[in-house]
Design a protein around this motif. Structure first.
Motif, PDB file in Angstrom:
ATOM      1  N   VAL A 144       0.860  -1.188   0.000  1.00 29.12           N
ATOM      2  CA  VAL A 144       0.000   0.000   0.000  1.00 29.12           C
ATOM      3  C   VAL A 144       0.890   1.229   0.000  1.00 29.12           C
ATOM      4  CG1 VAL A 144      -1.794   1.271   1.233  1.00 29.12           C
ATOM      5  CG2 VAL A 144      -1.796  -1.247   1.276  1.00 29.12           C
ATOM      6  N   ASP A 145       0.720   2.063  -1.017  1.00 29.56           N
ATOM      7  CA  ASP A 145       1.531   3.286  -1.139  1.00 29.56           C
ATOM      8  C   ASP A 145       3.020   2.986  -1.007  1.00 29.56           C
ATOM      9  OD1 ASP A 145      -0.743   4.868  -1.486  1.00 29.56           O
ATOM     10  OD2 ASP A 145      -0.995   5.142   0.671  1.00 29.56           O
ATOM     11  N   GLY A 146       3.439   1.892  -1.635  1.00 31.86           N
ATOM     12  CA  GLY A 146       4.849   1.534  -1.669  1.00 31.86           C
ATOM     13  C   GLY A 146       5.354   0.794  -0.458  1.00 31.86           C
ATOM     14  N   VAL A 147       4.487   0.554   0.540  1.00 38.91           N
ATOM     15  CA  VAL A 147       4.900  -0.138   1.768  1.00 38.91           C
ATOM     16  C   VAL A 147       4.390  -1.576   1.721  1.00 38.91           C
ATOM     17  CG1 VAL A 147       4.801  -0.163   4.278  1.00 38.91           C
ATOM     18  CG2 VAL A 147       4.815   2.023   3.058  1.00 38.91           C
ATOM     19  N   GLU A 148       5.305  -2.529   1.777  1.00 37.06           N
ATOM     20  CA  GLU A 148       4.938  -3.937   1.721  1.00 37.06           C
ATOM     21  C   GLU A 148       4.242  -4.355   3.013  1.00 37.06           C
ATOM     22  OE1 GLU A 148       7.100  -8.313   1.161  1.00 37.06           O
ATOM     23  OE2 GLU A 148       8.166  -6.455   0.631  1.00 37.06           O
ATOM     24  N   LEU A 149       3.204  -5.169   2.878  1.00 35.55           N
ATOM     25  CA  LEU A 149       2.454  -5.633   4.043  1.00 35.55           C
ATOM     26  C   LEU A 149       3.272  -6.622   4.857  1.00 35.55           C
ATOM     27  CD1 LEU A 149      -1.043  -6.296   2.392  1.00 35.55           C
ATOM     28  CD2 LEU A 149      -0.438  -4.403   3.885  1.00 35.55           C
ATOM     29  N   THR A 150       3.252  -6.448   6.177  1.00 33.59           N
ATOM     30  CA  THR A 150       3.908  -7.372   7.101  1.00 33.59           C
ATOM     31  C   THR A 150       2.998  -7.595   8.295  1.00 33.59           C
ATOM     32  OG1 THR A 150       5.003  -5.687   8.463  1.00 33.59           O
ATOM     33  CG2 THR A 150       6.149  -6.391   6.450  1.00 33.59           C
ATOM     34  N   LEU A 151       3.371  -8.548   9.142  1.00 36.59           N
ATOM     35  CA  LEU A 151       2.602  -8.797  10.363  1.00 36.59           C
ATOM     36  C   LEU A 151       2.605  -7.592  11.290  1.00 36.59           C
ATOM     37  CD1 LEU A 151       3.590 -12.480  11.253  1.00 36.59           C
ATOM     38  CD2 LEU A 151       1.311 -11.662  10.614  1.00 36.59           C
ATOM     39  N   ASN A 152       3.648  -6.783  11.201  1.00 39.71           N
ATOM     40  CA  ASN A 152       3.792  -5.650  12.105  1.00 39.71           C
ATOM     41  C   ASN A 152       3.058  -4.388  11.652  1.00 39.71           C
ATOM     42  OD1 ASN A 152       5.458  -7.075  13.901  1.00 39.71           O
ATOM     43  ND2 ASN A 152       7.265  -6.647  12.646  1.00 39.71           N
ATOM     44  N   ASN A 153       2.720  -4.322  10.340  1.00 36.42           N
ATOM     45  CA  ASN A 153       2.166  -3.045   9.862  1.00 36.42           C
ATOM     46  C   ASN A 153       0.795  -3.140   9.194  1.00 36.42           C
ATOM     47  OD1 ASN A 153       2.532  -4.014   7.244  1.00 36.42           O
ATOM     48  ND2 ASN A 153       4.275  -2.697   6.786  1.00 36.42           N
ATOM     49  N   MET A 161      -5.504   3.520   5.224  1.00 35.91           N
ATOM     50  CA  MET A 161      -6.296   3.424   3.992  1.00 35.91           C
ATOM     51  C   MET A 161      -7.683   4.026   4.175  1.00 35.91           C
ATOM     52  SD  MET A 161      -5.248  -0.443   2.763  1.00 35.91           S
ATOM     53  CE  MET A 161      -6.340  -0.484   1.332  1.00 35.91           C
ATOM     54  N   THR A 162      -8.299   3.771   5.345  1.00 32.40           N
ATOM     55  CA  THR A 162      -9.653   4.289   5.581  1.00 32.40           C
ATOM     56  C   THR A 162      -9.670   5.809   5.702  1.00 32.40           C
ATOM     57  OG1 THR A 162      -9.474   4.050   7.992  1.00 32.40           O
ATOM     58  CG2 THR A 162     -10.337   2.168   6.757  1.00 32.40           C
ATOM     59  N   ALA A 163      -8.517   6.400   6.039  1.00 34.52           N
ATOM     60  CA  ALA A 163      -8.443   7.858   6.193  1.00 34.52           C
ATOM     61  C   ALA A 163      -7.953   8.551   4.921  1.00 34.52           C
ATOM     62  CB  ALA A 163      -7.518   8.207   7.356  1.00 34.52           C
ATOM     63  N   ALA A 164      -7.467   7.783   3.953  1.00 34.24           N
ATOM     64  CA  ALA A 164      -6.862   8.369   2.752  1.00 34.24           C
ATOM     65  C   ALA A 164      -7.911   8.828   1.738  1.00 34.24           C
ATOM     66  CB  ALA A 164      -5.928   7.354   2.104  1.00 34.24           C
ATOM     67  N   THR A 165      -7.500   9.691   0.835  1.00 37.16           N
ATOM     68  CA  THR A 165      -8.355  10.100  -0.289  1.00 37.16           C
ATOM     69  C   THR A 165      -7.861   9.521  -1.603  1.00 37.16           C
ATOM     70  OG1 THR A 165      -7.069  12.135  -0.542  1.00 37.16           O
ATOM     71  CG2 THR A 165      -9.040  12.246   0.837  1.00 37.16           C
ATOM     72  N   GLN A 166      -6.683   8.920  -1.586  1.00 37.30           N
ATOM     73  CA  GLN A 166      -6.145   8.235  -2.759  1.00 37.30           C
ATOM     74  C   GLN A 166      -5.290   7.063  -2.297  1.00 37.30           C
ATOM     75  OE1 GLN A 166      -4.707  10.601  -5.990  1.00 37.30           O
ATOM     76  NE2 GLN A 166      -3.245   9.042  -6.687  1.00 37.30           N
ATOM     77  N   LEU A 167      -5.357   5.958  -3.049  1.00 37.74           N
ATOM     78  CA  LEU A 167      -4.602   4.764  -2.709  1.00 37.74           C
ATOM     79  C   LEU A 167      -3.776   4.311  -3.908  1.00 37.74           C
ATOM     80  CD1 LEU A 167      -7.401   2.666  -0.935  1.00 37.74           C
ATOM     81  CD2 LEU A 167      -5.605   4.005   0.172  1.00 37.74           C
ATOM     82  N   GLN A 185       0.154  -2.458 -10.710  1.00 40.77           N
ATOM     83  CA  GLN A 185      -0.062  -1.303  -9.837  1.00 40.77           C
ATOM     84  C   GLN A 185      -1.386  -0.642 -10.193  1.00 40.77           C
ATOM     85  OE1 GLN A 185       3.318  -1.159  -7.308  1.00 40.77           O
ATOM     86  NE2 GLN A 185       1.724   0.370  -7.415  1.00 40.77           N
ATOM     87  N   VAL A 186      -2.147  -0.223  -9.171  1.00 41.04           N
ATOM     88  CA  VAL A 186      -3.428   0.441  -9.400  1.00 41.04           C
ATOM     89  C   VAL A 186      -3.522   1.657  -8.480  1.00 41.04           C
ATOM     90  CG1 VAL A 186      -5.942   0.250  -9.214  1.00 41.04           C
ATOM     91  CG2 VAL A 186      -4.617  -1.668 -10.091  1.00 41.04           C
ATOM     92  N   ALA A 187      -3.927   2.790  -9.041  1.00 42.82           N
ATOM     93  CA  ALA A 187      -4.166   4.003  -8.252  1.00 42.82           C
ATOM     94  C   ALA A 187      -5.663   4.280  -8.233  1.00 42.82           C
ATOM     95  CB  ALA A 187      -3.422   5.186  -8.854  1.00 42.82           C
TER      96      ALA A 187
END
Length: 453
Positions: A144-153, A161-167, A185-187
């Motif tokens: 998400v936004d260049g940050v890879e998903l991990t157990l910690n994040n 994501m719920t607070a963003a206006t663009q993903l 990639q999808v915006a």
């Protein structure tokens, strides 16, 4: 004489004190008046409305500090475990409840598979920003936004994501045959999603015709659409019905009532359908099928809906962590009239309803609107109390495998479980390849169940 004079003096002082006290309590004294537009002006109004309408008004704290931000002040008035009441200002978007569904038209859950954390797209609403940018159920999010998903994040990234206006999402697909493939990639920019279509079909399983209907939301005015859809299923002579409410957060109670009239056999218009239990001010309100229907659906008759009842003896309802509000009424309030078999996971547990309370003191000005929990909900047998969620009759996890099929595909886990239950086939034990990850965020996408005050 001296003692007598002192007694008169003492008595006079007491009378003077009483006069002062009575004068200070006189109803002629003006109450505290706050300046329009101040926090005190808003919060005093909030407190008064909540004391009048709130289901748990007896447990509310004292008025307290009126100078704080109204959103914060409202939260202080709520019962600790009340996660559904909220206040919003129409001119302040930041005060509205936030969710991926409302902003982008989709939602996700998270799984761990082969040491990787993946976001699974659960659905993408028709003609939504998500759908129009290529998102579809079953796709997997790796970053998400260049940050890879991990157990910690993953949990904090979901909140962001719920607070963003663009993903900006990195997606990948998966199938048992191909493994991972088609990375892209999808915006997506925030936008609107409007009324959703019903997905309906007939599934033939041996000699059995099974009607499948997926309802994404209970919108106002859906009675006519329900009438058409179920008349078609009746004409096709279905004898079993699977109702998919797993992503239905609720909506209009009259719409849900219209569906209930179609599904419940051998009912009369005056039969009790729902009971609303308020505080001492609101009391208890009982509504028949007819009354609940007419609260917001006056153009379709009870008899027309009843005559559309298909030849079914039970209803299978697919449910889960997004099934809430009016959808839970379908489960709880149909059960006195027809055998309801739920398949999936525990529901949200929104057993409350209310109506919007608007601050209309200043003519022509948009101001705060309260959506408090005003009534607890019960069925015709006075059964309710599902604030912790409704447990399914048959447990099934739709994310037990990383390959997630489209809704309505008979290979999809919950639908396949329903088909097996209908045929009497328990099915082979499945090898679980992935497991869902919990979110700390309290689910807030359940729609307010609105009733007529």
């Amino acid at each position: 004489m001296k003692n007598k004079a002192l007694s008169y003096l003492f008595y006079g002082i007491i009378l003077l004190i009483e006069v002062i006290i009575l004068s200070s309590c006189s109803s002629d004294d003006p109450e505290q008046v706050y300046t329009e537009g101040t926090n005190e002006y808003t919060n005093e109004w909030m407190y008064g409305q909540m004391k009048k309408y709130y289901r748990w008004n007896d447990a509310m704290p004292n008025q307290g500090d009126l100078s704080v931000n109204p959103k914060e002040y409202f939260a202080r008035l709520l019962k600790t475990d009340d996660v559904f009441s909220y206040a919003m200002h129409p001119a302040l978007p930041e005060t509205a409840p936030k969710s991926l569904r409302q902003k982008f038209g989709f939602d996700i859950s998270f799984i761990e598979y082969q040491g990787k954390v993946l976001g699974v797209i659960l659905y993408a609403l028709y003609d939504s920003p998500a759908k129009n940018n290529g998102l579809a159920r079953g796709q997997l999010i790796t970053s998400v936004d260049g940050v890879e998903l991990t157990l910690n994040n993953y949990d904090s990234l979901y909140k962001n994501m719920t607070a963003a206006t663009q993903l900006n999402l990195k997606l990948i697909s998966y199938s048992a045959q191909l493994g991972f493939y088609n990375e892209k990639q999808v915006a997506i920019s925030q936008g609107f999603s409007f009324t959703q279509p019903l997905l309906s079909q007939v599934i033939t399983n041996g000699n059995t015709k099974i009607g499948y209907v997926e309802i994404p939301h209970f919108d106002v005015g859906m009675a006519k659409l329900f009438l058409q859809t179920f008349q078609e299923l009746k004409n096709k002579q279905i004898t079993e019905l699977v109702l998919d409410l797993r992503y239905n957060g609720g909506g209009d109670i009259a719409s849900a009532t219209a569906l209930s009239i179609i599904l419940a056999p051998n009912i009369k218009s005056g039969d009790l359908f729902i009971e609303f239990e308020g505080n001492k001010n609101g009391g208890i309100v009982k509504q028949s099928f007819q009354q609940a229907l007419e609260s917001n659906e006056k153009n379709i008759s009870f008899e027309a809906l009843k005559n559309t009842h298909p030849n079914i003896q039970k209803v299978y309802i697919l449910c889960g962590k997004h099934t809430a509000s009016a959808s839970e009424i379908i489960i709880n309030n149909l059960s006195p009239f027809i055998n309801v078999i739920t398949i999936g996971e525990k529901t949200v547990g929104k057993d409350v309803a209310g109506f919007p309370v608007e601050d209309d003191r200043i003519s022509g000005k948009k101001d705060w609107v309260l959506y408090p929990s005003i009534y607890k909900l019960f069925n015709a047998k006075h059964e309710g109390g599902y604030a912790a969620g409704i447990n399914p009759s048959i447990n099934a996890d739709e994310l037990e495998n990383p390959e997630v099929f489209a809704l309505g595909n008979r290979s999809e886990i919950l639908l396949n479980t329903a088909i097996n239950a209908i045929s009497g086939n328990a099915g082979k034990a499945k090898m679980v390849k992935s497991h869902a990850l919990p979110l700390s965020k309290v689910y807030t996408d359940a729609d307010p169940l609105l009733v007529t005050p």
